[in-house]
Design a protein around this motif. Structure first.
Motif, PDB file in Angstrom:
ATOM      1  N   THR A  74       7.589   7.451  -2.386  1.00 48.83           N
ATOM      2  CA  THR A  74       7.376   7.579  -0.942  1.00 48.83           C
ATOM      3  C   THR A  74       6.259   6.641  -0.496  1.00 48.83           C
ATOM      4  OG1 THR A  74       8.047   9.875  -1.068  1.00 48.83           O
ATOM      5  CG2 THR A  74       6.884   9.216   0.918  1.00 48.83           C
ATOM      6  N   LEU A  75       5.188   6.615  -1.277  1.00 48.78           N
ATOM      7  CA  LEU A  75       4.058   5.762  -0.886  1.00 48.78           C
ATOM      8  C   LEU A  75       4.390   4.287  -1.019  1.00 48.78           C
ATOM      9  CD1 LEU A  75       0.947   7.705  -2.239  1.00 48.78           C
ATOM     10  CD2 LEU A  75       2.005   7.768   0.036  1.00 48.78           C
ATOM     11  N   SER A  76       5.172   3.928  -2.022  1.00 50.43           N
ATOM     12  CA  SER A  76       5.494   2.500  -2.113  1.00 50.43           C
ATOM     13  C   SER A  76       6.473   2.090  -1.017  1.00 50.43           C
ATOM     14  CB  SER A  76       6.001   2.117  -3.509  1.00 50.43           C
ATOM     15  OG  SER A  76       7.080   2.935  -3.873  1.00 50.43           O
ATOM     16  N   THR A  77       7.353   3.006  -0.642  1.00 47.92           N
ATOM     17  CA  THR A  77       8.233   2.732   0.504  1.00 47.92           C
ATOM     18  C   THR A  77       7.399   2.527   1.769  1.00 47.92           C
ATOM     19  OG1 THR A  77       9.957   4.120  -0.451  1.00 47.92           O
ATOM     20  CG2 THR A  77      10.160   3.632   1.884  1.00 47.92           C
ATOM     21  N   PHE A  78       6.423   3.401   1.952  1.00 51.87           N
ATOM     22  CA  PHE A  78       5.525   3.310   3.118  1.00 51.87           C
ATOM     23  C   PHE A  78       4.814   1.953   3.117  1.00 51.87           C
ATOM     24  CE2 PHE A  78       1.422   4.904   5.206  1.00 51.87           C
ATOM     25  CZ  PHE A  78       1.976   4.984   6.482  1.00 51.87           C
ATOM     26  N   ALA A  79       4.290   1.569   1.957  1.00 50.64           N
ATOM     27  CA  ALA A  79       3.567   0.297   1.859  1.00 50.64           C
ATOM     28  C   ALA A  79       4.490  -0.875   2.189  1.00 50.64           C
ATOM     29  CB  ALA A  79       2.977   0.135   0.455  1.00 50.64           C
ATOM     30  N   ASP A  80       5.722  -0.823   1.671  1.00 47.95           N
ATOM     31  CA  ASP A  80       6.663  -1.919   1.944  1.00 47.95           C
ATOM     32  C   ASP A  80       7.011  -1.999   3.429  1.00 47.95           C
ATOM     33  OD1 ASP A  80       6.691  -2.436  -0.719  1.00 47.95           O
ATOM     34  OD2 ASP A  80       8.634  -1.482  -1.125  1.00 47.95           O
ATOM     35  N   ALA A  81       7.220  -0.816   4.020  1.00 45.57           N
ATOM     36  CA  ALA A  81       7.599  -0.794   5.436  1.00 45.57           C
ATOM     37  C   ALA A  81       6.464  -1.340   6.302  1.00 45.57           C
ATOM     38  CB  ALA A  81       7.964   0.624   5.866  1.00 45.57           C
ATOM     39  N   LEU A  82       5.233  -0.968   5.973  1.00 50.32           N
ATOM     40  CA  LEU A  82       4.091  -1.481   6.739  1.00 50.32           C
ATOM     41  C   LEU A  82       3.989  -2.989   6.586  1.00 50.32           C
ATOM     42  CD1 LEU A  82       1.401   1.245   5.902  1.00 50.32           C
ATOM     43  CD2 LEU A  82       2.506   0.856   8.123  1.00 50.32           C
ATOM     44  N   ASP A  83       4.216  -3.445   5.377  1.00 49.05           N
ATOM     45  CA  ASP A  83       4.143  -4.872   5.109  1.00 49.05           C
ATOM     46  C   ASP A  83       5.161  -5.624   5.977  1.00 49.05           C
ATOM     47  OD1 ASP A  83       3.049  -7.041   3.607  1.00 49.05           O
ATOM     48  OD2 ASP A  83       4.987  -7.153   2.576  1.00 49.05           O
ATOM     49  N   GLU A  84       6.351  -5.070   6.054  1.00 55.13           N
ATOM     50  CA  GLU A  84       7.397  -5.701   6.849  1.00 55.13           C
ATOM     51  C   GLU A  84       7.037  -5.743   8.339  1.00 55.13           C
ATOM     52  OE1 GLU A  84      12.075  -4.785   6.902  1.00 55.13           O
ATOM     53  OE2 GLU A  84      11.093  -4.956   4.956  1.00 55.13           O
ATOM     54  N   LEU A  85       6.288  -4.745   8.781  1.00 56.83           N
ATOM     55  CA  LEU A  85       5.870  -4.697  10.191  1.00 56.83           C
ATOM     56  C   LEU A  85       4.657  -5.582  10.474  1.00 56.83           C
ATOM     57  CD1 LEU A  85       6.004  -0.816  10.659  1.00 56.83           C
ATOM     58  CD2 LEU A  85       7.486  -2.439  11.850  1.00 56.83           C
ATOM     59  N   GLY A  86       4.109  -6.158   9.424  1.00 54.60           N
ATOM     60  CA  GLY A  86       2.896  -6.944   9.605  1.00 54.60           C
ATOM     61  C   GLY A  86       1.662  -6.077   9.783  1.00 54.60           C
ATOM     62  N   VAL A  87       1.755  -4.835   9.287  1.00 53.73           N
ATOM     63  CA  VAL A  87       0.629  -3.907   9.398  1.00 53.73           C
ATOM     64  C   VAL A  87      -0.101  -3.866   8.052  1.00 53.73           C
ATOM     65  CG1 VAL A  87      -0.002  -1.471   9.664  1.00 53.73           C
ATOM     66  CG2 VAL A  87       1.734  -2.491  11.159  1.00 53.73           C
ATOM     67  N   ALA A  88      -1.426  -4.054   8.102  1.00 47.67           N
ATOM     68  CA  ALA A  88      -2.210  -4.023   6.865  1.00 47.67           C
ATOM     69  C   ALA A  88      -2.372  -2.580   6.404  1.00 47.67           C
ATOM     70  CB  ALA A  88      -3.575  -4.655   7.107  1.00 47.67           C
ATOM     71  N   LEU A  89      -2.473  -2.406   5.088  1.00 46.82           N
ATOM     72  CA  LEU A  89      -2.702  -1.079   4.518  1.00 46.82           C
ATOM     73  C   LEU A  89      -3.836  -1.172   3.513  1.00 46.82           C
ATOM     74  CD1 LEU A  89      -1.897   1.887   3.753  1.00 46.82           C
ATOM     75  CD2 LEU A  89      -0.342   0.880   2.073  1.00 46.82           C
ATOM     76  N   THR A  90      -4.830  -0.293   3.674  1.00 46.30           N
ATOM     77  CA  THR A  90      -5.900  -0.229   2.681  1.00 46.30           C
ATOM     78  C   THR A  90      -5.988   1.199   2.182  1.00 46.30           C
ATOM     79  OG1 THR A  90      -7.116  -1.975   3.806  1.00 46.30           O
ATOM     80  CG2 THR A  90      -8.348  -0.638   2.226  1.00 46.30           C
ATOM     81  N   ARG A  91      -5.956   1.342   0.881  1.00 52.11           N
ATOM     82  CA  ARG A  91      -6.064   2.681   0.309  1.00 52.11           C
ATOM     83  C   ARG A  91      -7.499   2.901  -0.144  1.00 52.11           C
ATOM     84  NH1 ARG A  91      -0.818   3.950  -3.287  1.00 52.11           N
ATOM     85  NH2 ARG A  91      -1.905   5.954  -3.312  1.00 52.11           N
ATOM     86  N   THR A  92      -7.955   4.134   0.048  1.00 53.39           N
ATOM     87  CA  THR A  92      -9.334   4.416  -0.326  1.00 53.39           C
ATOM     88  C   THR A  92      -9.454   5.894  -0.685  1.00 53.39           C
ATOM     89  OG1 THR A  92     -11.641   4.161   0.386  1.00 53.39           O
ATOM     90  CG2 THR A  92     -10.088   4.954   2.037  1.00 53.39           C
ATOM     91  N   THR A  93     -10.670   6.292  -1.066  1.00 50.99           N
ATOM     92  CA  THR A  93     -10.920   7.707  -1.365  1.00 50.99           C
ATOM     93  C   THR A  93     -11.936   8.220  -0.349  1.00 50.99           C
ATOM     94  OG1 THR A  93     -12.749   7.129  -2.798  1.00 50.99           O
ATOM     95  CG2 THR A  93     -10.572   7.345  -3.830  1.00 50.99           C
ATOM     96  N   ALA A  94     -12.121   9.532  -0.323  1.00 47.49           N
ATOM     97  CA  ALA A  94     -13.077  10.119   0.608  1.00 47.49           C
ATOM     98  C   ALA A  94     -14.463   9.510   0.404  1.00 47.49           C
ATOM     99  CB  ALA A  94     -13.114  11.637   0.432  1.00 47.49           C
ATOM    100  N   ASP A  95     -14.845   9.320  -0.842  1.00 48.94           N
ATOM    101  CA  ASP A  95     -16.178   8.784  -1.128  1.00 48.94           C
ATOM    102  C   ASP A  95     -16.329   7.344  -0.641  1.00 48.94           C
ATOM    103  OD1 ASP A  95     -16.779  11.145  -2.290  1.00 48.94           O
ATOM    104  OD2 ASP A  95     -16.448  10.468  -4.359  1.00 48.94           O
ATOM    105  N   GLU A  96     -15.275   6.596  -0.802  1.00 45.26           N
ATOM    106  CA  GLU A  96     -15.330   5.172  -0.464  1.00 45.26           C
ATOM    107  C   GLU A  96     -15.011   4.901   1.007  1.00 45.26           C
ATOM    108  OE1 GLU A  96     -15.957   2.511  -2.573  1.00 45.26           O
ATOM    109  OE2 GLU A  96     -16.656   4.100  -3.924  1.00 45.26           O
ATOM    110  N   PHE A  97     -14.631   5.958   1.749  1.00 49.00           N
ATOM    111  CA  PHE A  97     -14.084   5.767   3.086  1.00 49.00           C
ATOM    112  C   PHE A  97     -14.991   4.935   4.002  1.00 49.00           C
ATOM    113  CE2 PHE A  97     -13.551   7.167   7.529  1.00 49.00           C
ATOM    114  CZ  PHE A  97     -12.241   6.769   7.731  1.00 49.00           C
ATOM    115  N   ALA A  98     -16.287   5.308   4.039  1.00 52.68           N
ATOM    116  CA  ALA A  98     -17.203   4.626   4.972  1.00 52.68           C
ATOM    117  C   ALA A  98     -17.283   3.138   4.658  1.00 52.68           C
ATOM    118  CB  ALA A  98     -18.580   5.272   4.917  1.00 52.68           C
ATOM    119  N   ALA A  99     -17.379   2.821   3.391  1.00 56.98           N
ATOM    120  CA  ALA A  99     -17.495   1.409   3.001  1.00 56.98           C
ATOM    121  C   ALA A  99     -16.199   0.668   3.314  1.00 56.98           C
ATOM    122  CB  ALA A  99     -17.814   1.313   1.509  1.00 56.98           C
ATOM    123  N   THR A 100     -15.073   1.328   3.052  1.00 62.01           N
ATOM    124  CA  THR A 100     -13.774   0.698   3.321  1.00 62.01           C
ATOM    125  C   THR A 100     -13.622   0.409   4.808  1.00 62.01           C
ATOM    126  OG1 THR A 100     -12.828   1.924   1.485  1.00 62.01           O
ATOM    127  CG2 THR A 100     -11.279   1.013   3.093  1.00 62.01           C
TER     128      THR A 100
END
Lengths: 169, 732
Positions: free
Chosen positions: A8-34
């Motif tokens: 499901t997540l890789s489908t989501f990533a592919d679909a966003l890519d096709e739309l020209g939408v960037a995707l960044t994955r992060t964790t709660a701890d890293e959220f602010a820095a991301t």
């Protein structure tokens, strides 16, 4: 960026890519820095229903005037729709709808666990919320666009760019 | 009468010259993308079926759903008003706007408000009304009407929009590129939305269970209009109500795909108003959003304006299943060339436009453009709710005929053309609708009839009286009909594997006799015994003219003539695709279920039948081999809608022909359409697309074959080399 074998997540990533939408994955701890790397100044956001903190650069709960000046708006997404790369943006009393709409860059924040396979599944969940709480949402798929001026142009009335931040639990 | 025709022809000519190229590029692009998008969708047909079921159910239960919706909306804190007609709706909207002391209303695109002329009503009260959809704004600035259901400014090129902005605003640095034009519009409109008092939107769907509006947009202006001002008025036809939010997904998955070929538009707002979002005052730099008021007013105005009567109307009812995707416009060859300013009435345009105009405006408004539907049926498979759009157009045409002034009754014509139609029917329609009678007389008196028909004074009179364009070659009747020929010849099959009735359609019997003979030779060569009895014409010609009662008479006669053959185990083989389409589609409206099923089960298109024979072991060597012979093939529009074109290409491929096919929707002829002086030039303009495809370096030396009579006639008019039916190519 974490890799995944979750279909499901890789489908989501592919679909966003096709739309020209960037995707960044992060964790709660890293959220602010991301987020700090993702936003353009001036940035505003609405409180997130996740256990994360905003970086100082983002003005949380802005005034309307600050919203009008903002280049980035950060808002929560209730669900993601994997096959279309859509996010469901709730309309809330703290102004998530206009914050997602007015700035030129929109950053929806979605939990990995809230990415659903398809639209019927997302609407099924939304339906219950609409019937019981009168909830409203926007199914947003890519940036605002128009073809009325002779060719496709991004950023008609809404954002010209979308950058999804996904929280891995 | 002939003055009216001339004016219309001139208007069509003007629109083809001024708006045609922008419309053609845009609609063809949408149409191509639609085909690609639905081909990728695994469950496309399932979604269409589901969408159709939901609409059927919703319209059936509409009063009950409106009552449920009222409860939902009021429970949420909004107001629901059901307006009887445009004046009633406008009165309510004006009251709301006046109560707010509103100076400016910002609107997102809504065909329903176009139907009501809400803008004019508000402007009369001194209210500034601004369209915020970029295309709609262009149309508003130019003081035009939308030319397409979903793309209102589709008729304008980028250059003409740039000129318009320069004329209206006289900017210091005039925008030119699409980017600059968009930025210019966004900035202007952004300022106007900022200070607006009321936001007005339409609604694509409204769910009774929760009071949720679905707004399908790409630009984001509907979102701004709905949530920026503190009052939101949504206006929608009563037919937009669906039972529940669970019903939305098939429509949402089909709407954008059908319209523009996108998976989903950028934004689908699912608003359950009044929404919680705070109202916005961009001058406020003190109050955080979370502390601002969210005390919104919401009014939903559901508009009847003829729809409840359409619901009671067995034939127009289907129009209410329309979800306004515009696919019927995009797939229509005529629309691709003239757009909604010719192919439209007061408000609505395109294939489904006639149903809407007949229902919410008047037959007169529908009559303005109803004739532009040639019944080619290319819109049928693209409609997400499976509306039989050509049938609706035929019904409306019939009603227009019947509404015609009966004073012009010409008893001589009535006597010559023994049909079931009222006396006031236009002479040209009566002439084309009774083509079978004409053909009988024509053959009986050929070749004299052909000389006479072609004589200059006769052509002049035909054009003046009946609107038959003198530039179009008339069909040449043959003295010996196919039926005559078959009666006197000796069959060559001694031990037949099967027995068929070759249906002698009017053209094959009286004009295109060679293709009939070729069909007989082919079938016999494949071991099939062939009968060519005299069978009445299918009724296609009167149906095209909207003469439904006459067409129905034909249907009964045809079934009567064929039933005994079917009973005897004979298959019915049809050469003319439009006649087979009649059996497959329209006869369902005329004949008893069992009768039409029997006829359909045993009827085949000629090349489909040859394909079947070869697939079942018939000897292909008995036919003329292709040996690499290069062929350019144009399938008939109705044949393609029925999915029967592939058999022809498969047979030609198997026999060793080298085939390329056209992909234009239609040749532009569609029977009588291209003969009429009003439409001759449009017909030829549409045909040019086909001519171009068959005039490229790759195709210009190929043998041209086409399945339909109209296609053959049109190709003969367009190309310098002759064309023929594929059966003539392969016949021994």
């Amino acid at each position: 960026m974490a890799t995944t074998t979750n279909p499901t997540l890789s489908t989501f990533a592919d679909a966003l890519d096709e739309l020209g939408v960037a995707l960044t994955r992060t964790t709660a701890d890293e959220f602010a820095a991301t987020l700090d790397d993702v936003v353009r100044d001036p940035a505003v956001g609405v409180p997130l229903p996740f256990d994360v903190t905003y970086p100082d650069r983002v003005t949380v709960d802005p005034t309307p005037a600050a919203l009008e000046r903002a280049a980035t708006g950060v808002t929560p997404a209730t669900f993601g729709v994997a096959n279309y790369g859509s996010v469901l943006l709730p309309s809330t009393a703290d102004g998530a709808e206009p914050v997602s709409l007015y700035p030129e860059l929109h950053v929806p924040v979605v939990r990995a666990g809230d990415v659903l396979p398809d639209l019927p599944e997302a609407l099924d969940r939304f339906g219950d919320m609409a019937r019981t709480d009168g909830a409203s949402t926007v199914v947003a798929t890519g940036p605002s666009a128009t073809a009325d001026m002779g060719e496709l142009v991004l950023g008609a009335h809404g954002p010209e760019a979308v950058h999804v931040v996904m929280l891995d639990e | 009468m002939s003055k009216g025709r001339g004016d219309k022809a001139a208007e069509i000519r003007r629109l083809m010259a001024t708006e045609g190229s922008a419309i053609e590029a845009n609609t063809k692009g949408f149409n191509r993308k639609r085909r690609e998008a639905v081909a990728e969708l695994d469950n496309y047909e399932e979604l269409r079926t589901r969408a159709r079921e939901i609409k059927e159910d919703a319209i059936d239960r509409l009063p009950e759903l409106i009552a449920e919706l009222r409860e939902s909306v009021e429970e949420n804190g909004g107001h629901l008003y059901v307006a009887d007609d445009a004046a009633d709706a406008n009165r309510y909207v004006r009251d709301v706007v006046a109560d707010e002391d509103a100076e400016r209303v910002v609107k997102s695109k809504s065909m329903t408000t176009e139907e009501l002329d809400v803008n004019e009503a508000l402007e009369a009260d001194g209210v500034d009304v601004v369209e915020t959809d970029l295309g709609e704004w262009v149309v508003q600035l130019a003081d035009e009407t939308p030319s397409h259901l979903i793309a209102p400014a589709i008729h304008r090129s980028r250059e003409s929009i740039a000129d318009l902005f320069e004329t209206v605003f006289d900017p210091a640095d005039p925008p030119e590129t699409a980017d600059e034009l968009t930025t210019f519009a966004r900035t202007r409109l952004g300022e106007l939305i900022r200070d607006a008092d009321v936001g007005m939107t339409g609604a694509n769907f409204v769910t009774a269970d929760s009071g949720t509006l679905a707004l399908v947009t790409s630009e984001g202006n509907a979102r701004k209009c709905a949530v920026t001002p503190d009052t939101h008025v949504a206006v929608a036809g009563v037919e937009k109500v669906v039972p529940s939010t669970d019903d939305l997904s098939p429509f949402l998955e089909l709407l954008a795909r059908s319209g523009t070929g996108q998976d989903l538009t950028a934004y689908v707002s699912l608003l359950t108003p009044p929404v919680d979002s705070p109202t916005l005052d961009f001058d406020d730099d003190e109050t955080p959003l979370s502390e601002r008021e969210s005390d919104r007013e919401f009014h939903l105005v559901l508009v009847d304006n003829g729809r409840m009567a359409m619901r009671e109307d067995e034939q127009l009812r289907e129009t209410l299943y329309c979800i306004r995707c515009g696919a019927c416009s995009n797939s229509c060859a005529n629309f691709q060339h003239v757009g909604g300013h010719a192919f439209g009435g007061e408000t609505y345009s395109g294939g489904i436009g006639t149903g809407w105009e007949a229902g919410v405006e008047s037959l007169d408004s529908a009559a303005e453009f109803n004739d532009l539907c040639t019944g080619c049926s290319r819109c049928v498979n693209g409609c997400p709710t499976k509306i039989d759009i050509p049938w609706i157009n035929t019904v409306v045409r019939d009603r227009i005929n019947r509404g015609a002034d009966p004073e012009g009754t010409d008893f001589l014509v009535e006597g010559l053309t023994p049909d079931e139609e009222p006396g006031g029917l236009d002479l040209d329609k009566r002439l084309f609708g009774n083509f079978a009678t004409l053909a009988k007389v024509g053959s009986a008196t050929a070749p004299v009839s052909n000389w006479i028909a072609d004589a200059a004074p006769v052509r002049w009179a035909l054009e003046r009286v009946a609107g038959v364009d003198a530039r179009r070659d008339l069909p040449e009747f043959r003295r010996e009909t196919l039926v005559d020929w078959a009666r006197t010849r000796t069959a060559t099959v001694t031990d037949p594997t099967r027995e068929v009735v070759l249906y002698p359609d009017v053209y094959t019997n009286h004009v295109q006799v060679e293709r009939g003979k070729a069909a007989v030779r082919t079938l016999e060569a494949l071991g099939v015994s062939v009968r060519v009895p005299s069978v009445p014409s299918s009724g296609r010609a009167p149906l095209s003219q909207g003469m439904i009662a006459t067409a129905e008479e034909h249907a009964h006669d045809v079934y009567g003539a064929l039933a005994e053959h079917v009973d005897a185990g004979r298959d019915v083989v049809v050469i003319e695709p439009s006649d087979l389409a009649m059996f497959e589609r329209e006869y369902e409206r005329f004949l008893a279920d069992a009768a039409v099923e029997r006829l359909q089960e045993h009827s085949y298109e000629i090349m489909e039948y040859v394909y079947g024979l070869l697939a079942n072991g018939a000897d292909a060597d008995a036919l003329r081999a292709g040996d690499g012979h290069e062929v350019a093939y144009h399938a008939h529009c109705q044949q393609r809608t029925l999915g029967l074109d592939a058999h022809t290409t498969a047979v030609l491929d198997d026999l060793g022909y080298d085939v390329v096919t056209s992909d234009v929707e239609c040749c532009g002829m569609a029977g009588s359409f291209g003969y009429k002086d009003t439409y001759y030039e449009l017909s030829m303009d549409v045909g040019e697309d086909l001519a171009e495809q068959f005039s490229t370096p790759e195709t210009r030396d190929r043998t041209v074959v086409a399945s339909g009579t109209s296609c053959l006639e049109q190709l003969d008019a367009l190309l310098s080399r002759p064309s023929r039916h594929p059966i003539e190519l392969i016949a021994p």
